[in-house]
Design a protein around this motif. Sequence first.
Motif, PDB file in Angstrom:
ATOM      1  N   HIS A   1      -2.496 -26.208  44.233  1.00  0.00           N
ATOM      2  CA  HIS A   1      -1.144 -26.786  44.288  1.00  0.00           C
ATOM      3  C   HIS A   1      -0.186 -25.699  44.721  1.00  0.00           C
ATOM      4  O   HIS A   1       0.620 -25.225  43.939  1.00  0.00           O
TER       5      HIS A   1
ATOM      6  N   HIS B   1       3.583 -21.618  44.060  1.00  0.00           N
ATOM      7  CA  HIS B   1       2.584 -22.217  43.177  1.00  0.00           C
ATOM      8  C   HIS B   1       3.324 -23.104  42.188  1.00  0.00           C
ATOM      9  O   HIS B   1       4.345 -22.703  41.633  1.00  0.00           O
ATOM     10  N   VAL B   2       2.818 -24.306  41.981  1.00  0.00           N
ATOM     11  CA  VAL B   2       3.427 -25.177  40.980  1.00  0.00           C
ATOM     12  C   VAL B   2       2.872 -24.765  39.620  1.00  0.00           C
ATOM     13  O   VAL B   2       1.690 -24.954  39.346  1.00  0.00           O
TER      14      VAL B   2
ATOM     15  N   ASP C   1      -4.928 -21.389  44.964  1.00  0.00           N
ATOM     16  CA  ASP C   1      -4.977 -22.455  43.993  1.00  0.00           C
ATOM     17  C   ASP C   1      -4.739 -23.784  44.735  1.00  0.00           C
ATOM     18  O   ASP C   1      -4.390 -23.787  45.919  1.00  0.00           O
TER      19      ASP C   1
HETATM   20 MN   LIG Z   1      -2.465 -23.381  39.310  1.00  0.00          MN
END
Ligand SMILES: [Mn+2]
Length: 601
Positions: free
Chosen positions: A252, A385-386, A250
């Motif tokens: 972020h 992961h944010v 992903d």
């Molecule tokens: Mn995400």
Amino acid sequence: MFRSPLPGDSCQFLETVHAMRFHLNRRWAWVSKSCLLLGLVMLAFVILERSVSTFHGSVDDTRTTRTSERQFSDREETAEDLAQPVYKRSSPDPNLPGEWGKAAHLQLTEEEKKRVEDSIEKYAINIYLSDRISLHRHIKDNRMHECGTKTFNYRKLPTTSVVIAFYNEAWSTLLRTIHSVLETSPAVLLKEIILVDDYSDKVYLKNQLEVYISPLERVRLIRTNKREGLVRARLIGATFATGEVLTFLDCHCECVSGWLEPLLERIGENETAIVCPVIDTIDWNSFEYYMQTGEPMIGGFDWRLTFQWHSVPERERQRRKSRIDPIRSPTMAGGLFAVSKRYFEYLGTYDMGMEVWGGENLELSFRVWQCGGTLEIHPCSHVGHVFPKKAPYARPNFIQNTARAAEVWMDEYKEHFYKRNPPARKENYGDISERKLLRERLKCKNFDWYLKNIFSDLHVPEDRPGWHGAIRSMGISSECLDYNSPDHNPVGAQLSLFGCHGQGGNQFFEYTSDKEIRFNSVTELCAEVPEHQTHVGMKYCPKDKASIPRNILWEFKDDGTIYHHHSGLCLSSYRTSDGRPDVQMKACDATDKNQLWKFER
Ligand SMILES: [Mn+2]
Ligand SMILES: *[C@@H]1O[C@H](CO)[C@@H](O)[C@H](O)[C@H]1NC(C)=O
């Protein structure tokens, strides 16, 4: 800056890095000849045809030739040398905000606090803070200690291309992801990072991004020229990959040193394994990195087909020889995983009929298990992961995508999904004939096999005719039983009433032949009357075949009352002093309309 370097093509997207940095290998040439993704679906079909005819068991011959093409400058290099990342980080500075993955706290003026709020409003992430945290911060390695001492045969591991698709991502979270990959991935393993800009409109993601990444080694940027959605954007990125393994991340994320090797090692051992890292949480507000230090959770789903985490079943614990062995997982959360490029193509990549995002993770999970591969989580591979405060943009396609997955893979079990999601029945999910053909061609097993062998912990609803759906009050006839399961404590609320909406979800109950009233969103919950109370609570149902406690037993009587055995009381609707409809337990009286109920048919 470059358009696509290929002559005479009419491809859908722009290439915007120095193409010279990359070899136009045979695969590239082949891809380009097919004129890239002009007809996306057609291309998928071609890849499929090609890979189906070539994917036969042994990977070893191709692997050895490809590995030997790699340049190792000196045969005497130690494992430590080979583990060197593409870029080395400078020494940690504990005075910097967020260093070591700690929460960052800033002294802010009122004006700055307002800007924090604005950034949260805009991105659902505290980007104001993110902008002040180093793009190169270190993350403390709190993985299980065995992970740190594990060694790898770097010369034998397959190489990878990391594919990161993004749409209107904030600058600092995107760039921190890129630097994090470059600074934690061994240079001998990382072929390239492929960024796919899915038609963002933020100005800083145009020229400024190109200028920024242009001096970075092994970073390429590809842009779609219309919004493709996550699924197709990733596939577009994948067609450019030169590594043997595709690693999807992903946009972020922050990788923890040592994240990549376990994924690649496992795929080197068995090409049919799709392997996910442990997904750690980076706080959207403080950017604190929370590492799951113990046994990770694995993926599942409930019968609305929403993804759910659950703990590793005892059987799986016993199958593994050590606690750092990969863990089999019925499903993946989506977003973060590694897969052999060749196997991914054999398996039919993604379902290109899926729009934007939502549902594609379950589809791929069902597919890999049913078609003979495995899906695993490696306890030594950690990626943060944010998770944003709320979804930054809607998932309008969740139901449609999920209906596609259900139609292709779930056989008769799809009915359980449709019953809990009535609007999904009306969904036009498009043409799925290609995907059904794929299932035939790969001779995939059925969903019954998947449930019995891969996710046997999942309770399968009975859904007896006439005994499931919404339960309407005869006394306050606009109202149905409703349970609003709190996010972090599924049993933390009470059964109540809400206007009947016919959409399943919070109003979907099942009366079982064991006399339970089950609510099966998120997890299996059973209605109970707590000792000496008159409200109705929810508790976790007993496991299948375990004994059933008396206080979850109910009787739907012929006279329309719902009788609770243990308390001897009946379920009754009433209005609270402020006029709100609600339920309580009362002495039974079949002449009281408030005690009469009916399953909606
Ligand atoms: Mn995400
Ligand atoms: C790879 O995994 C699959 C699925 O579990 C299994 O059937 C196969 O035998 C494995 N292959 C090797 C070489 O271990």
